[in-house]
Design a protein around this motif. Structure first.
Motif, short mmCIF file in Angstrom:
data_model
loop_
_atom_site.label_atom_id
_atom_site.label_comp_id
_atom_site.label_asym_id
_atom_site.label_seq_id
_atom_site.Cartn_x
_atom_site.Cartn_y
_atom_site.Cartn_z
N PHE A 15 42.27 51.36 49.24
CA PHE A 15 40.93 50.78 49.35
C PHE A 15 40.59 50.38 50.79
N LYS A 16 41.27 50.94 51.78
CA LYS A 16 41.04 50.53 53.16
C LYS A 16 39.65 50.88 53.66
N SER A 17 39.03 51.92 53.08
CA SER A 17 37.72 52.36 53.55
C SER A 17 36.57 51.63 52.87
N THR A 18 36.85 50.70 52.02
CA THR A 18 35.79 49.97 51.33
C THR A 18 36.20 48.51 51.17
N ARG A 19 35.35 47.75 50.55
CA ARG A 19 35.66 46.33 50.37
C ARG A 19 36.85 46.15 49.45
N SER A 20 37.55 45.06 49.62
CA SER A 20 38.74 44.79 48.81
C SER A 20 38.38 44.76 47.32
N PHE A 21 39.28 45.31 46.54
CA PHE A 21 39.01 45.42 45.11
C PHE A 21 40.32 45.26 44.35
N ALA A 22 40.33 44.36 43.37
CA ALA A 22 41.52 44.14 42.55
C ALA A 22 41.49 45.09 41.37
N LEU A 23 42.31 46.14 41.43
CA LEU A 23 42.27 47.18 40.41
C LEU A 23 42.87 46.73 39.09
N ILE A 24 44.02 46.11 39.13
CA ILE A 24 44.73 45.73 37.92
C ILE A 24 44.04 44.55 37.24
N SER A 25 43.70 44.76 35.98
CA SER A 25 43.07 43.72 35.16
C SER A 25 43.53 43.92 33.73
N PRO A 26 43.81 42.83 32.99
CA PRO A 26 44.31 42.97 31.61
C PRO A 26 43.39 43.78 30.70
N SER A 27 42.09 43.74 30.98
CA SER A 27 41.14 44.41 30.08
C SER A 27 40.68 45.77 30.61
#
Length: 544
Positions: free
Chosen positions: A334-346
């Motif tokens: 995700f270095k080319s875009t804003r930070s994003f938390a991929l892992i989510s329980p749902s």
């Protein structure tokens, strides 16, 4: 076991297609009336050598000459036929009319002690069919257990095969199949104990099914089904990359012990059996009068076995989705875009693939169409657009929440569509044009981007219904694995031969190639399939 108690499951035969035109058969009504009694007048000779018993202590797999394996069995409780004509369908097939079938089928009414008792004369037609349905459940469990014995005592016990793989690969291949066999033995023992305790007819078997399911005896099936994705990948990887394993496997598959059937057909057995169990229970349930005490028991057994199948599906899907998310976490940058938390329980992956993004641009006053391949990762709540860095690495260039997306078709373009983003990262509305490699790819992307599940009350007898005639292993997250004899209601189709459908036994939905199925033309069968769907699912559906 006495000869009269031998259980001989039916062999696989052709299926009954189309509506039966009785005008072509002037004696049809007479044949139909007497068909059952005619069918049982000359039962085949039954011997121990023809079909060895499978007792709780029997572990040696029978040879192909001795018994029919489960892969060769076609349970009639799986395919719904007209109750009035259910005996004549062995004589009348397809569009060519009357012809004898070569396959043998043993039924409860053909057992010598049943015929000698005279009960067939006094017993009502509906009760006789209930007895046949219960008998079929027991006989098919017998064939299933024989096939499990081949899997464990022949394939799994092979020292050469064991030496060609690692401990982890061996575990992924065979999982907890021995625990599954113990469950089948206990279940079969309870069923045969009930049958032997009955002089001629049985009062019920659904109470036995209910007892075993509610006691948690079938939990090994949940574990086995949850490991299916590991199992299939391990088998494919070994066949592709391990020449020693492949050589030994081919030698084993050529042996008469497995009747020339491939290993993967045996590995799929527990999944096939557990998904067919509710269908067999439903057939018994249909043949219980409401006034009978067995009616409520069968209803509860149907509900519990249906829930068991759902549990198997959900556990398998949950583990597969978790593994996908962990793998993607390592593949996406995700270095080319804003930070994003991929892992989510749902969060889970719905679909991924490569599309060509097209843009009009001007170069030195000339207009041209610029094309760039991009990778799309669609989750249940967000869409990621990325560029491929290597075979297993991607750089994310943008992402959008799914609720802000919708797709629009491009008229007269079989592979092009427009993705509309109502609000991007700069709070602006934007449109992106994509091209797929073929029409079915376009249709599948548009469907998964836009549509809500087809409501239950929108599915009717006008929907195309199909039966699976050859198995298919899903290779994409929006596809569904097909198993022979499963029935689907088609909800969408593409011009190049893909269907999006719902499996009536558990409500799971997904895409599959139309070459693996055949249309169900018989109007009564179609109506009964919808009735079965309502009994088994109510208004519950599951999206894949």
């Amino acid at each position: 076991m006495a000869d009269s108690d031998v259980v001989e499951p039916m062999e696989q035969d052709d299926t009954f297609e189309g509506d039966l035109n009785t005008s072509h058969f002037p004696n049809f009504r007479k044949i139909r009336t007497n068909s059952y009694h005619k069918a049982i007048q000359t039962p085949p000779k039954l011997t121990h050598e023809r079909l060895p018993s499978v007792s709780e202590n029997s572990e040696d797999p029978p040879s192909v000459a001795d018994a029919i394996l489960y892969q060769k069995v076609k349970e009639r409780g799986i395919t719904i036929v007209d109750d009035d004509d259910d005996e004549i369908v062995t004589l009348l097939r397809g569009k060519d009319g009357l012809r004898r079938q070569g396959a043998k089928r043993q039924s409860w009414g053909c057992l010598p002690h049943v015929q000698e008792s005279g009960v067939l004369i006094s017993m009502s037609s509906k009760e006789r069919k209930r007895q046949e349905s219960m008998f079929e459940l027991i006989s098919s469990e017998s064939s299933y257990l024989r096939s499990l014995n081949v899997l464990i005592n022949y394939f799994m016990a092979s020292e050469e095969l064991r030496a060609s793989v690692t401990n982890t690969e061996f575990h992924h291949l065979f999982s907890n199949v021995e625990a599954v066999r113990r469950t089948s033995r206990q279940f079969y023992h309870s069923l045969t104990k009930r049958r032997k305790a009955s002089s001629v007819s049985m009062h019920d078997v659904c109470d036995i099914i209910l007892e075993h399911v509610t006691a948690g005896d079938f939990e090994p099936y949940v574990t086995y089904c949850s490991n299916e994705s590991y199992q299939q990948r391990a088998l494919q990887r070994l066949m592709d990359n391990n020449p020693a394993f492949l050589k030994i496997l081919r030698q084993l598959e050529g042996g008469e012990e497995c009747a020339g059937l491939p290993l993967h057909s045996f590995l799929l057995l527990p999944m096939q059996r557990i998904t067919r169990l509710p269908l067999l229970v439903d057939t018994i349930f249909q043949r219980c009068d409401v006034s009978m005490p067995q009616y409520d028991v069968a209803s509860r057994a149907l509900r519990e076995t249906t829930n068991l199948v759902k549990k198997c599906n959900e556990r398998a899907k949950s583990l597969e989705r978790t593994e996908q998310m962990i793998q993607l976490q390592h593949q996406l940058d995700f270095k080319s875009t804003r930070s994003f938390a991929l892992i989510s329980p749902s969060r889970f992956l719905v679909k991924q693939g490569v599309l060509t993004r097209t843009q009009d641009e001007s170069v030195l006053g000339f207009r041209r169409v610029a094309r760039q391949d991009v990778c799309l990762f669609l989750f249940n709540d967000v869409l990621l657009i990325a560029k491929k860095k290597s075979d297993d690495a991607y750089t994310v260039t943008d992402y959008f929440t799914k609720e802000r997306l919708r797709s629009r078709d491009v008229i007269n373009d079989p592979v092009g569509f427009i993705l509309v983003v109502e609000q991007n990262q700069e709070n602006q509305r934007t449109e992106m044009r994509f091209e797929a490699d073929k029409p079915s790819t376009k249709s599948r992307w548009m469907a998964v981007l836009r549509h809500q599940p087809v409501p239950y009350n929108k599915i009717s007898n006008s929907n195309l219904q199909v039966e699976v005639i050859s198995s298919y292993r899903a290779k994409e997250t929006d596809a569904i694995t097909l198993k022979t004899l499963d029935v689907y209601i088609v909800l969408e189709s593409t011009s190049d031969g893909w269907y999006y459908g719902e499996r009536i036994s558990d409500g799971c939905r997904g895409w599959f190639p139309s070459v693996h199925v055949k249309e169900i033309l018989n109007s009564k069968m179609r109506e009964r399939n919808l009735q079965r769907r309502f009994r088994m699912l109510g208004e519950v559906t599951t999206l894949i």
